[in-house]
Write an enzyme that holds these catalytic residues in place. Structure first.
Site, mmCIF file in Angstrom:
data_model
loop_
_atom_site.group_PDB
_atom_site.id
_atom_site.type_symbol
_atom_site.label_atom_id
_atom_site.label_comp_id
_atom_site.label_asym_id
_atom_site.label_seq_id
_atom_site.Cartn_x
_atom_site.Cartn_y
_atom_site.Cartn_z
ATOM 1 N N GLY A 14 32.600 41.386 45.660
ATOM 2 C CA GLY A 14 33.390 40.249 45.157
ATOM 3 C C GLY A 14 34.659 40.080 45.965
ATOM 4 C CB SER A 16 35.968 35.626 48.415
ATOM 5 O OG SER A 16 34.999 35.520 47.380
ATOM 6 N NE ARG A 39 29.065 34.019 42.915
ATOM 7 C CZ ARG A 39 29.232 33.524 41.715
ATOM 8 N NH1 ARG A 39 28.192 33.102 41.026
ATOM 9 N NH2 ARG A 39 30.430 33.428 41.193
ATOM 10 C CB ALA A 88 31.532 41.314 42.245
ATOM 11 C CB SER A 132 39.287 44.903 31.839
ATOM 12 O OG SER A 132 40.179 44.159 31.044
ATOM 13 C CE1 TYR A 167 36.357 39.407 32.156
ATOM 14 C CE2 TYR A 167 38.180 40.020 30.702
ATOM 15 C CZ TYR A 167 37.557 40.084 31.940
ATOM 16 O OH TYR A 167 38.108 40.834 32.948
ATOM 17 C CE LYS A 171 35.834 43.978 33.675
ATOM 18 N NZ LYS A 171 35.276 43.866 35.039
ATOM 19 N N PRO A 195 42.983 47.283 34.407
ATOM 20 C CG PRO A 195 42.866 45.972 36.324
ATOM 21 C CD PRO A 195 42.003 46.720 35.365
ATOM 22 C CB VAL A 198 45.813 40.905 37.348
ATOM 23 C CG1 VAL A 198 46.334 41.074 38.765
ATOM 24 C CG2 VAL A 198 45.077 42.166 36.892
HETATM 25 P P1 NAP Z 1 38.003 36.337 40.529
HETATM 26 O O1 NAP Z 1 38.953 35.907 41.554
HETATM 27 O O2 NAP Z 1 37.276 35.263 39.796
HETATM 28 O O3 NAP Z 1 36.994 37.385 41.137
HETATM 29 C C1 NAP Z 1 35.733 37.606 40.598
HETATM 30 C C2 NAP Z 1 34.778 37.889 41.725
HETATM 31 O O4 NAP Z 1 33.487 38.142 41.177
HETATM 32 C C3 NAP Z 1 34.648 36.706 42.688
HETATM 33 O O5 NAP Z 1 34.708 37.188 44.000
HETATM 34 C C4 NAP Z 1 33.268 36.177 42.386
HETATM 35 O O6 NAP Z 1 32.610 35.638 43.509
HETATM 36 C C5 NAP Z 1 32.542 37.432 41.956
HETATM 37 N N1 NAP Z 1 31.363 37.071 41.199
HETATM 38 C C6 NAP Z 1 31.260 36.439 40.007
HETATM 39 N N2 NAP Z 1 29.968 36.266 39.677
HETATM 40 C C7 NAP Z 1 29.237 36.798 40.694
HETATM 41 C C8 NAP Z 1 27.844 36.926 40.960
HETATM 42 N N3 NAP Z 1 26.923 36.465 40.111
HETATM 43 N N4 NAP Z 1 27.461 37.549 42.102
HETATM 44 C C9 NAP Z 1 28.379 38.022 42.990
HETATM 45 N N5 NAP Z 1 29.711 37.914 42.791
HETATM 46 C C10 NAP Z 1 30.126 37.313 41.673
HETATM 47 O O7 NAP Z 1 38.735 37.189 39.375
HETATM 48 P P2 NAP Z 1 39.670 38.472 39.447
HETATM 49 O O8 NAP Z 1 40.751 38.238 38.466
HETATM 50 O O9 NAP Z 1 39.990 38.829 40.843
HETATM 51 O O10 NAP Z 1 38.687 39.564 38.823
HETATM 52 C C11 NAP Z 1 38.140 40.627 39.587
HETATM 53 C C12 NAP Z 1 37.781 41.762 38.666
HETATM 54 O O11 NAP Z 1 38.933 42.214 37.968
HETATM 55 C C13 NAP Z 1 36.757 41.416 37.584
HETATM 56 O O12 NAP Z 1 35.914 42.530 37.423
HETATM 57 C C14 NAP Z 1 37.629 41.226 36.336
HETATM 58 O O13 NAP Z 1 36.910 41.459 35.149
HETATM 59 C C15 NAP Z 1 38.668 42.306 36.584
HETATM 60 N N6 NAP Z 1 39.925 42.149 35.857
HETATM 61 C C16 NAP Z 1 40.720 41.068 36.081
HETATM 62 C C17 NAP Z 1 41.930 40.962 35.406
HETATM 63 C C18 NAP Z 1 42.855 39.810 35.643
HETATM 64 O O14 NAP Z 1 43.798 39.629 34.857
HETATM 65 N N7 NAP Z 1 42.651 39.018 36.684
HETATM 66 C C19 NAP Z 1 42.304 41.944 34.483
HETATM 67 C C20 NAP Z 1 41.466 43.034 34.278
HETATM 68 C C21 NAP Z 1 40.281 43.139 34.978
HETATM 69 P P3 NAP Z 1 32.676 34.080 43.860
HETATM 70 O O15 NAP Z 1 33.960 33.931 44.622
HETATM 71 O O16 NAP Z 1 31.468 33.849 44.650
HETATM 72 O O17 NAP Z 1 32.682 33.338 42.543
#
Ligand code: NAP
Length: 353
Positions: A14, A16, A39, A88, A132, A167, A171, A195, A198
């Protein structure tokens, strides 16, 4: 104890995404080779920022196409890696009509697919999983029964479901699956980063992350009439990325790590931002819970159960494992929020009133 060889490539899934892009930057800046999965590597807009990060960095970037729901699709990217950082997973809260397909299946099946490939690739020694605090608790009300009134890594979310907080359910189920798969083998170990919300500047405008939505909702005038008393643990994206890298290379790292620097309500966040950005339509007052309960289902698509169990509670997180065992240093909240807001203005995502 696992010492990871920095001459071997590191796989980041993941890559990007909002958090992962900062992880990739950190690794490339250190001179490592990164096997980055996306992806669709032909989607120029989604991956352009990764190539920009690689330009001029000491390390080397290699892109691989992989989809969470395509078994085996991560294997090529994992080949040759000792360290796999699995980030991802969809982080989308709004507008979900089919939580199973949109959230739970990619999170859980995706984690199983990635870890099965780790089992098949003999070089893998450690997996760092982006979990998370959502896998620690489901609703804010649970703070009332948390031992000592604090959320710690000892706790597991056992209240979320496909219908309530899907969601969070995605997780916790993904993290549980990861620990189960890890337990059945002995070649690689698992470290999780958990986290809270974020925030902080994004290296890409293409992310769907709810982190960006939270800031956009605050600064766009959408919440001008007021906000509910919703409190969050907050952590800077740059610290979250650093924690993944520290967890990857610290031979003694083990177990779960809450990453959370501060707690603040939506109004407290808006108040900090208003002092620095007075010309933006940030909310100035908190709405009473009964009113939020009345209007939220229609105005925001949020259930009354969610409001009942999450509005009006003060949260407390124990971040001592991240500080003492990983060596994470948290920056002040004002810096995280203001850097994020400035970057969204620069990207044209927020407008003056
Ligand atoms: P994000 O920018 O939306 O990143 C999610 C990533 O997952 C993207 O690169 C997306 O790829 C990929 N993804 C989603 N569905 C997919 C699929 N079917 N196959 C392959 N890749 C897929 O969000 P983020 O905030 O950085 O989140 C990253 C991680 O951190 C996640 O596990 C999330 O649960 C966790 N997290 C986030 C937070 C927060 O506050 N942001 C807090 C706690 C935990 P595409 O670009 O192709 O869509």
């Amino acid at each position: 104890m696992v010492a990871i060889n920095k001459n071997k490539p590191v796989c980041v899934t993941g890559a990007s995404g909002y958090i992962a892009s900062w992880i990739v930057k950190d690794l490339l800046d250190q001179g490592l080779t990164v096997h980055a999965t996306v992806r669709d590597s032909n989607k120029t807009r989604s991956v352009a920022h990764l190539w920009k990060l690689a330009d001029g960095a000491k390390g080397e970037l290699k892109l691989f196409d992989a989809d969470l729901i395509r078994p085996g699709s991560f294997k090529a990217a994992i080949e040759g890696c000792e360290l796999v950082i699995h980030t991802a997973s969809p982080f989308v809260i709004k507008g979900i009509t089919d939580p199973h397909e949109a959230l739970i299946r990619p999170a859980v099946e995706g984690t199983e697919n990635v870890l099965r490939s780790c089992n098949e690739v003999s070089t893998v020694r450690r997996v760092v999983l982006t979990s998370s605090v959502a896998s620690i608790y489901g609703d804010a009300v649970e703070i009332l029964n948390a031992p000592g009134g604090v959320f710690t890594e000892q706790l597991w979310n056992n209240t979320s479901s496909e219908h309530h907080q899907p969601y969070s359910y995605s997780k916790v189920m993904a993290e549980r699956a990861a620990w189960d798969i890890c337990k059945d083998q002995s070649r690689w170990d698992l470290v999780t980063i958990n986290p809270s919300l974020v925030m902080g500047p994004s290296l890409t405008t293409q992310t769907q992350s709810t982190s960006i939505d939270v800031m956009r909702d605050l600064g766009s005038g959408r919440q001008r009439t007021g906000v509910p008393m919703l409190e969050f643990g907050i952590v800077d994206v740059r610290e979250v990325a650093k924690a993944h890298v520290l967890a990857g290379f610290n031979p003694d790292a083990e177990g779960r790590h809450i990453l959370s620097a501060h707690t603040a309500s939506l109004l407290q966040m808006a108040t900090i931002l208003r002092a620095r950005f007075p010309n933006y339509p940030l909310p100035t007052r908190q709405l009473p819970k009964f009113l939020v309960k009345l209007v939220a289902p229609i105005a925001a698509g949020v259930s009354r159960e969610f409001i009942q169990k999450n509005v009006g509670y003060h949260l407390h997180f124990d971040n001592s494992r991240s500080v003492n065992l990983l060596g994470v240093k948290y920056r002040p909240l004002i810096e995280t929020l203001c850097d994020h807001f400035s970057q969204m203005i620069e990207d044209g995502l927020l407008k003056r009133r």
